[in-house]
Every structure is written in structure tokens, then in C-alpha cells.
Motif scaffolding. Structure first.
Motif, short mmCIF file in Angstrom:
data_model
loop_
_atom_site.label_atom_id
_atom_site.label_comp_id
_atom_site.label_asym_id
_atom_site.label_seq_id
_atom_site.Cartn_x
_atom_site.Cartn_y
_atom_site.Cartn_z
N CYS A 90 0.85 -1.15 0.08
CA CYS A 90 0.01 0.07 -0.07
C CYS A 90 0.77 1.27 -0.07
N TYR A 91 1.69 1.23 0.85
CA TYR A 91 2.86 2.45 0.75
C TYR A 91 3.52 2.67 -0.65
N ASP A 92 3.85 1.69 -1.19
CA ASP A 92 4.44 1.78 -2.52
C ASP A 92 3.64 1.99 -3.59
N PHE A 93 2.30 1.70 -3.39
CA PHE A 93 1.08 2.37 -4.40
C PHE A 93 1.14 3.77 -4.01
N PHE A 94 0.86 4.21 -2.85
CA PHE A 94 0.67 5.67 -2.76
C PHE A 94 1.73 6.46 -3.07
N TYR A 95 2.83 5.86 -2.68
CA TYR A 95 4.19 6.65 -3.00
C TYR A 95 4.10 6.94 -4.66
N TYR A 96 3.81 5.91 -5.27
CA TYR A 96 3.83 6.11 -6.79
C TYR A 96 2.84 7.33 -7.19
N TRP A 97 1.96 7.31 -6.49
CA TRP A 97 0.78 8.61 -6.69
C TRP A 97 1.34 9.74 -6.58
N LEU A 98 2.00 10.04 -5.19
CA LEU A 98 2.68 11.03 -4.54
C LEU A 98 3.65 11.54 -5.69
N HIS A 99 4.85 10.59 -5.97
CA HIS A 99 5.75 10.90 -6.96
C HIS A 99 5.24 11.49 -8.29
N ARG A 100 4.15 10.83 -8.73
CA ARG A 100 3.55 11.18 -9.84
C ARG A 100 3.19 12.47 -9.67
N ALA A 101 2.66 12.99 -8.75
CA ALA A 101 1.99 14.24 -8.59
C ALA A 101 2.99 15.18 -8.42
N GLY A 102 4.07 14.88 -8.00
CA GLY A 102 5.40 15.60 -7.59
C GLY A 102 5.91 16.27 -8.97
N HIS A 103 5.54 15.32 -10.25
CA HIS A 103 6.12 15.70 -11.33
C HIS A 103 4.84 16.55 -12.35
N GLU A 104 3.71 16.26 -11.87
CA GLU A 104 2.64 16.82 -12.49
C GLU A 104 1.72 18.01 -11.87
N VAL A 105 2.26 18.30 -10.65
CA VAL A 105 1.46 19.55 -9.98
C VAL A 105 2.68 20.37 -9.40
N LEU A 135 5.50 19.52 3.75
CA LEU A 135 4.31 20.37 3.65
C LEU A 135 3.26 19.65 3.32
N LEU A 136 3.20 19.02 2.24
CA LEU A 136 1.73 18.51 1.71
C LEU A 136 2.12 16.87 1.39
N GLY A 137 3.33 16.08 1.33
CA GLY A 137 3.59 14.91 1.06
C GLY A 137 2.54 13.83 1.92
N TRP A 138 2.43 14.16 3.37
CA TRP A 138 1.78 13.24 4.15
C TRP A 138 0.16 13.05 3.93
N LEU A 139 -0.24 14.03 3.05
CA LEU A 139 -1.56 13.74 2.64
C LEU A 139 -1.77 12.56 1.71
N PHE A 140 -1.07 12.09 1.11
CA PHE A 140 -1.18 10.85 0.18
C PHE A 140 -0.96 9.78 0.88
N ASN A 203 8.47 6.51 -15.09
CA ASN A 203 9.09 5.36 -14.07
C ASN A 203 8.92 5.95 -12.70
N TYR A 204 7.78 6.23 -12.19
CA TYR A 204 7.67 6.89 -10.81
C TYR A 204 7.66 5.59 -9.71
N GLY A 205 7.79 4.47 -9.88
CA GLY A 205 7.70 3.40 -9.06
C GLY A 205 8.69 3.48 -7.95
N GLY A 206 8.56 3.44 -6.61
CA GLY A 206 9.44 3.26 -5.55
C GLY A 206 10.34 1.72 -5.59
N ILE A 207 9.51 0.96 -5.30
CA ILE A 207 10.16 -0.51 -5.08
C ILE A 207 9.65 -1.57 -6.14
N LEU A 208 8.40 -1.07 -6.68
CA LEU A 208 7.41 -1.89 -7.84
C LEU A 208 7.56 -1.02 -9.05
N ILE A 209 7.93 -1.48 -10.28
CA ILE A 209 7.93 -0.69 -11.52
C ILE A 209 6.34 -1.03 -12.01
#
Length: 426
Positions: A90-105, A135-140, A203-209
Motif C-alpha cells: 500500500c505504501y509503495d502504491f501511494f508513493y507512486y501517486w505522490l511521486h507522479r503528482a510531484g512531477h505533474e503538480v 508540507l503536503l506529502g503526508w496527505l497521500f 517511471n515513478y515506482g519506488g520499489i515496484l515498477i
């Protein structure tokens, strides 16, 4: 000492041992994958990130714990293997979306950009982390609290996910076959850090691509198009404070200049690089050039060695700071944090080869000597032996003399911001 602190304590010497190994292997292969000043800047930003984390844990972990206590749907046991495995997924899944948002927002990119600013790609880049991601990463990750994953499980799987990503920041490990298809690997992550058109924002994955394969953001590294590292708006500075502030400042200026109120908001929420049409017209920026000169101000060998030695001493102080964080009074801890951040900033100015850097470095040495001379102690150490204070003052006096001698003998280098042409060696 809690589990997280134990893991970090054991991991830190391993990080530096692997950096030393990477340097050795690169030398044996005739490769140049490190530049001293770039590595100092990356590691210094990692230190600042850890300093900020000392003060931000109350916010991030406190909010998570509060949500678990009040909103958890299930009381998941911390002694269940399946809870731990599921939590990591679950953490890796949400990390993917945080990481992706970090490049798109853009407002999230303003924090994440720090990790991408280096024009080198090596293990020191892995430790180059933001100071404002809190500041905002914890929300994910709040959905994990809502489900009911205990705080202690969340903290450890977050650390596992982060530690895993260290080793993928290297150019010395090639393709790994089936592993590249399932996990984030050096090849996959090299593509992520590249500014080439074909690799951008992939390629935003943390552990899993596999997350990237599922959601259409995967790209394979192409030997015919070698990755070029950095960002499309190069930092061109070794100032760690500016590294953390540059995108926030640029975005704030665009918001200020925008004529329409909707654009003043949208500039924070749109993808990085988006600018209101009226702002782009009145305040144009140069087009991206992948063949741009890399930022590497000329620095003599003597000043390079001096900077490495001084950074090693500051790194030792940072380790002491992190140890003191468990029991030092908040005011004194904050004072030590400010001292370390300003010291790293002064060293950054010196490694830029700027005249002001010499003055800032001398002021830093003077301040470092003044604390024990005036107080008889050091941060967290109320009383030092007179011999220790005298020896420390002597070392700092010698350091000041060395700086003055080295800068006097390199007239023409100091004050020059000339960059070195070309890209890093492939």
C-alpha cells in the motif's frame, strides 16, 4: 532508541561504504561519475532534509497517529506478517501517486525538484532530498491510517521503501533482465531522472515498477538515447537554501505578475513549466537546450580538498545534532539547526568560486570558534575541557589561514561563475 532510529543508524555507514565502492568501481572502469562539489551539494541537501525531519515528525506522524486513533476502519495487528506485507504494498502504491503528482503538480514539484537538480547520477544523488516535502506529502498516505495500519508499521515500511531506492541511483549497474520488468531498478530509475523528451515524467515506482506498467507511465532505457540528467530549468548553484526555494520563488513571481486571479491560483496547480500566457509574453524564459553547459564552476584542487574536509566535519556535527534531537531543549536544537544550515550555505558559496563565499566561510569559521570560546561548551555539551577548546580554535584558525592562502593563490578563479562545457561522461 526506536526501530526507525536503529535502522537509520545502521544504514548510514552502509550508504557511505557503498558510495566509496561506487567511486572505486568507477575508477577501475575508467568512468567519471562523481564531481566533488556536486556531491557535497547533494549530501548537504540530504543533511538539511534530515534536520527538517527532526522538527516535522510531530506534524506528519502526529497527524497519522491521530487519524488512526479516530478514523481507522479496522484494528490491524502490528504482529501480523500479512499486515506488514500489505502495508508495504500500500505504501509503495501511494508513493507512486505522490511521486507522479510531484512531477505533474507545480506546488509538489517545487518540493520534489531538489532530488532532480543534480546533473550527475550516482549514489550521492539518492541522498539529495527536499526539505519542504513535509508540507503536503503526508496527505497521500492518510488512506493507510483510515484503513487502520498502525503507526509503527507505517513508519517502518516507509523507511524500507526509502532505503530500497538508494541503490537504484547508479550508472554502474546495467540491465537486470526480468528484474527490470517488475521492480524499480537502476536502468528504470536512470530513465526517470533524465530530461530527454522520451524519458520525461516516467517511471515513478519506488520499489515496484509494475505501477508504471499498469498506469501507462513506464518507459524503457534506450541505449541509443543515453539519459541526460538534471532539470529543464537548471539550478546552476550550490546554495542549498536556493535549491529548496527556487521553484517556489519562480512560481510566486509568476503568480504575482499574472493579471487574472484564476491564473494566480492555476500556476501552482498546473504542471511544472506552465505559465500564464500574459506572463510568458512579458517575462520570457530561454528555451530548454539539452546540450546546455553543465554547471561546474572552476575550483582549484586545494579548495576542493579543503571543502571536502570541512564538509566531513560538518557531517560529523550533523550526526551529533541528530543524536541530540532526542533530548536537547527545543531552543538550543533550533539554534544548532540554523548554525548547520547556514554553515552548509557558506560552504556552498565557497565551492561556487564566488568572492562572497570566502567572506561567508571566514564568518562561519569565526562563529564556530566563538561558540565554545564564549560559552565554554558546544551545542548539547555544557562544558568542554580548556584543551579541547584551544585545539578547536587552533584548527579553525589554521582553516581560515588555508582559505586565505588558497584563494590568494587562485586569483582569477574566485569570482568566476564560468561553467564547464559538455555533459557528464557516459
Amino acid at each position: 532508541m526506536n526501530t526507525q532510529e536503529v535502522i537509520i543508524t545502521w544504514a548510514t555507514p552502509v550508504f557511505f561504504a557503498l558510495i566509496a565502492l561506487e567511486l572505486l568501481v568507477a575508477k577501475l572502469r575508467g568512468r567519471s561519475v562523481y564531481h566533488s562539489t556536486d556531491a557535497i551539494n547533494s549530501l548537504g541537501l540530504g543533511v538539511i532534509s534530515q534536520i527538517v525531519a527532526v522538527f516535522s515528525k510531530l506534524l506528519t506522524l502526529g497527524i497519522y497517529a491521530w487519524c488512526v486513533q479516530r478514523f481507522a476502519l479496522f484494528a490491524l495487528p502490528a504482529n501480523s506478517v500479512w499486515v506488514w506485507i500489505t502495508a508495504l504494498l500500500c505504501y509503495d502504491f501511494f508513493y507512486y501517486w505522490l511521486h507522479r503528482a510531484g512531477h505533474e503538480v507545480n506546488i509538489l514539484w517545487a518540493a520534489h525538484v531538489v532530488h532532480h537538480q543534480s546533473e550527475d547520477y550516482n549514489l550521492s544523488t539518492a541522498l539529495r532530498q527536499t526539505g519542504s516535502g513535509v508540507l503536503l506529502g503526508w496527505l497521500f498516505y492518510l488512506p493507510m491510517a483510515i484503513v487502520g495500519f498502525p503507526l509503527e508499521v507505517f513508519v517502518v515500511v516507509a523507511l524500507i521503501d526509502l532505503l530500497y531506492q538508494f541503490w537504484v541511483h547508479t550508472e554502474l549497474v546495467g540491465r537486470l533482465g526480468w528484474f527490470d520488468r517488475v521492480f524499480c531498478s537502476p536502468s528504470n530509475h536512470r530513465a526517470h531522472h533524465a530530461v530527454n523528451d522520451k524519458y520525461l515524467d516516467r517511471n515513478y515506482g519506488g520499489i515496484l515498477i509494475v505501477w508504471d506498467r499498469l498506469f501507462g507511465t513506464f518507459v524503457e532505457e534506450d541505449d541509443t538515447d543515453p539519459p541526460v540528467y538534471g532539470t529543464r530549468a537548471p539550478l546552476r548553484s550550490w546554495n542549498p537554501l536556493w535549491a529548496n526555494a527556487e521553484v517556489y520563488w519562480a512560481t510566486a513571481k509568476d503568480a504575482w505578475h499574472a493579471r487574472h486571479w484564476s491564473d494566480k491560483l492555476r500556476v501552482w496547480l498546473k504542471p511544472p513549466g506552465w505559465r500564464p500566457a500574459d506572463v510568458a509574453e512579458r517575462f520570457p524564459k530561454p528555451a530548454f537546450d539539452i546540450e546546455r553547459e553543465r554547471y561546474l564552476p572552476a575550483l582549484s584542487r586545494g579548495l576542493t580538498i579543503y571543502s571536502l574536509v570541512q564538509f566531513a566535519l560538518l557531517l560529523g556535527m550533523a550526526v551529533q545534532f541528530l543524536d541530540l534531537a532526542k533530548h536537547l531543549a527545543a531552543v538550543e536544537l533550533l539554534g544548532y539547526a540554523v548554525f548547520l544550515v547556514l554553515s552548509l550555505t557558506a560552504l556552498g558559496a565557497l565551492t561556487e568560486g564566488r568572492r562572497i563565499g570566502v567572506g561567508l566561510e571566514l564568518a562561519r569559521l569565526l562563529a564556530t570558534a566563538a561558540v565554545p570560546l564564549l560559552t565554554g561548551g558546544w551545542f548539547g555539551v555544557p562544558r568542554l575541557p580548556a584543551g579541547t577548546i584551544g585545539a578547536g580554535a587552533a584548527v579553525l584558525a589554521v582553516s581560515a589561514a588555508v582559505v586565505l592562502w588558497l584563494t590568494a593563490s587562485t586569483t582569477g578563479q574566485i569570482g568566476s561563475d564560468k561553467a564547464v562545457s559538455g555533459r557528464p561522461s557516459p
